[in-house]
Design an enzyme around this catalytic site. Sequence first.
Site, short mmCIF file in Angstrom:
data_model
loop_
_atom_site.label_atom_id
_atom_site.label_comp_id
_atom_site.label_asym_id
_atom_site.label_seq_id
_atom_site.Cartn_x
_atom_site.Cartn_y
_atom_site.Cartn_z
N GLU B 58 0.82 -1.23 0.00
CA GLU B 58 0.00 0.00 0.00
C GLU B 58 0.85 1.27 0.00
OE1 GLU B 58 -0.62 -2.61 1.95
OE2 GLU B 58 -2.62 -3.29 1.34
N HIS B 127 -10.90 -4.87 10.09
CA HIS B 127 -11.39 -4.67 8.71
C HIS B 127 -12.57 -3.71 8.62
CE1 HIS B 127 -8.79 -7.70 7.05
NE2 HIS B 127 -9.45 -7.78 5.91
#
Lengths: 334, 335
Positions: B58, B127
Site C-alpha cells: 500500500e 477490517h
Amino acid sequence: MTRTDADLWRELYRRMVRIRTFEDEAGRLASVGEIPGALHTAAGQEGEVVGACMALRRDDYMVGNHRSHGHPIAKGAALRPLMAELFGKRTGVCRGKGGSMHLADFSVGSLGETSIVGSGMPVAVGAALGAKLKGTDRVTLCFFGDGASNEGTFHESLNLAAIWRLPVIFLCENNGYGATTRASTVMAVANVADRAQAYAIPGSIVDGQDVVLVYEEVLAAAERARRGEGPALIEAKTYRYADHAVNLGPGFAIDRGEELARWRQRDPIALFKARMLEAAIAQTEVALIEAQVAAEVADAVEFARSSPFPSFEEAFEDVFVERLPLPESPSGCA
Amino acid sequence: MARKSFLEAIRDAQFEEMKRDPSVFMMGEDLATNLFGTTTGLAEAFGTERVRNTPISEAGFIGAAAGAAMVGMRPIVDVTIASFIYPAMDQLVSIVAKSRYLYGGQARLPLVLRLSLFYGNSTAAQHSDRPYPMLMAVPGLKIIVPSNALEVKGLLKSAVRDDDPVLCFEDAGLWSSRMEIPDEEEVLVPIGKAAVRREGRDVTVVALAASVSESLAAAAELAKEGVSVEVIDPRTLAPLDVETILRSVRKTGRLIAVDPAHRTCSAASEIAATVAERAFGALRAPVLRVTAPDTHVPFSPPLEARLFPNKARILEAVRTVIGFDPAASPRRAGA
C-alpha cells in the site's frame, strides 16, 4: 582530454563548489538565526550528488530527501529562489512553504524533497511509472540515505520498480550515519547494494568521493533505464562532515575522532580540483569558477535577505488548487 | 435509463473516465480478478498497463500514485477495504496531502483513492473501520461519501477530473443497492455540494453514506406522526458544504447528525460543533449525534448489529429533540 570532457569537468567542479559554498553560507546564517529552523548540510557528499545529477538530462526527474540542498543545485536550479526559500521568503522556490527540507524546482525536474525518511522512494517510482505510461524516455533519479534503506518503503519501492521494469535509479548516499547512529550497527549486511539481489536488479558500489566515477555509473544506469531495461541500485560510499543538523541542539553532536580527519583527506572537491589541474585545466580557470560561484551565492543571500515574507493569506494557498476560504474572526486565528 | 448497482456504477464511472482521458489509469490489488465487480471488462478494454495489478504494497503504490500524478497522470487507486490505508498513512498524510503545499503550488496531485467502508458483516475490528473522520483533520484531502448508485457514479467521475487528491469512501452496505441511472447523458455530481434529500420543517437530519437511506426511512415514518424531517446528505465531507446545513437548521431549529463512524471526533461531531458555533440562536433543542459508540467493532453478529446508526436509533433521536422542552431545561429553570 577532449574539449567536451573539459566542459563537463568544469561544470562538475562548478556545481560541487556551488553546493559547498551555498551550504557553508546557509549554515552560518542559520547558526546566527537569520535562517529559521534546522538545516541539514551535506558537506563531503558533493561528489555523489553532482556526479549523479549531471548524468541526467534536464527533463529527467529527481527526488531528494531531508539533506537535500545540493540535489536541486546539482540538477541546475537557480540559487536565488533556493536561498530565499531557506529564509522563508515569498520569492522562495516553494514560496516559503517548504523550507530547507522540502526544496523543489519542477522547472529542472526536481520533484521535491521529503523529510520523513524513505518517503520519497515511492514517489520516485510513481514519477518513473508516469514517464513510462506517457511514452517518454525520461528517467527518475531517487536519492536516499543508508537510514532509508531500513524503511519498508525501500523494499516496496525496489520491488515495484523491479516487477514493472521502471526507469528509476535508486542512488543510496551512504554517509555512514542515520542522525547519530552508525549505519553498520543497524544493518546486517555490509552494503546497501547487497540488497539489490533481493529484487533481481543490478546493485553496485561506487566511490562517492569521485565525482567522475559516480557520473559514469549513473550515466550507464540511465542509459539502461532509457532502453527499457529497468531500475538499478547504486550505493555511493560517502561521508558528511557536519553533525546531523544545524540548530537542533547539542544532543546531535558526536565525536567521530580520526574518522572525520581521514574522510576530509578525501574531500571530493579537493580531489577533483587536483585532477583538473593535472589534466591541464588552468589554475586561473579554476579560480575564476570559484570567484563566480562566490559572487552567485552572495547575490542569492542578498536577494533572499531583501525579499518580502509571504502575506498571511498565502498560508491558505496551495492546500488545494483553489485557495481555501480565510478563517473567520474571531474564532479562526489572529 | 438502466438499472445499475452501486458497484456497477463505480465500474461505469471508471470506464467512462478512462475512455475520455488517456492519462487516467488504475492501480490496486487483484484488479485483474475483479474482486467486487468494479473492474468488469476494464483490463480487456484498456490493457494491463492502465489497469495495473499491484503487489500488496500500500505505501508503495499509493506513493507511486502521488509521483505519477505529479508528472501529469490521473491515477485511480483501488485501496479495496478502507483499513488498508493504514500501512500507507505516511504516504497519504505526508506526501499526497502535503506535496502541493510544501512545494508552493508547483505540484498537482489529481489522484483518486477508492476505499470501501466494510462494516456490518462480521469482519471484526481491523477490517471494519470508517476512517474518514481522522482524514478530515488532514488539510489537502477531499473526501466524498456517496449515498447511492447515482451519487457514486457522479461523484467519482468528478473526483477523477478534480486536480486535487480525492478519497472516495464507498459504503459496502450500498454495494448491491440499485438505481435507475441515465445512460443517454453524462452523470456528474459536484464535489463540495450537499443535497437536500427530503424537505422538512421540524428537524434537520444530516446523514452520510448508507445512513442516508436509514434517515429517509425514519423521515417517512415520522411524517405519518406529523413530524416533518429534512434530510441532508453532505455528499462531500471535505470541503464540507456548511451553508446548506446551516440554512436547514435555521429553518428547523433542530439537528441530528448521523454517522456510522465512532462518536469521538466523528464527521457528526464536526457538523454538530459547526452548527453550535454558527447557528446557536436558531437551536430549539440540543444537537444529537447518532453514531457508532467508542468501542471496537466486534466480530459476533448480534453485538455488531447494534452499533451502527439505523432507522430505529434515528427515530429515537428525532422524537427526543421534538419532545425537548426548552422551558424545562435546567439552564432555563435556574435562570
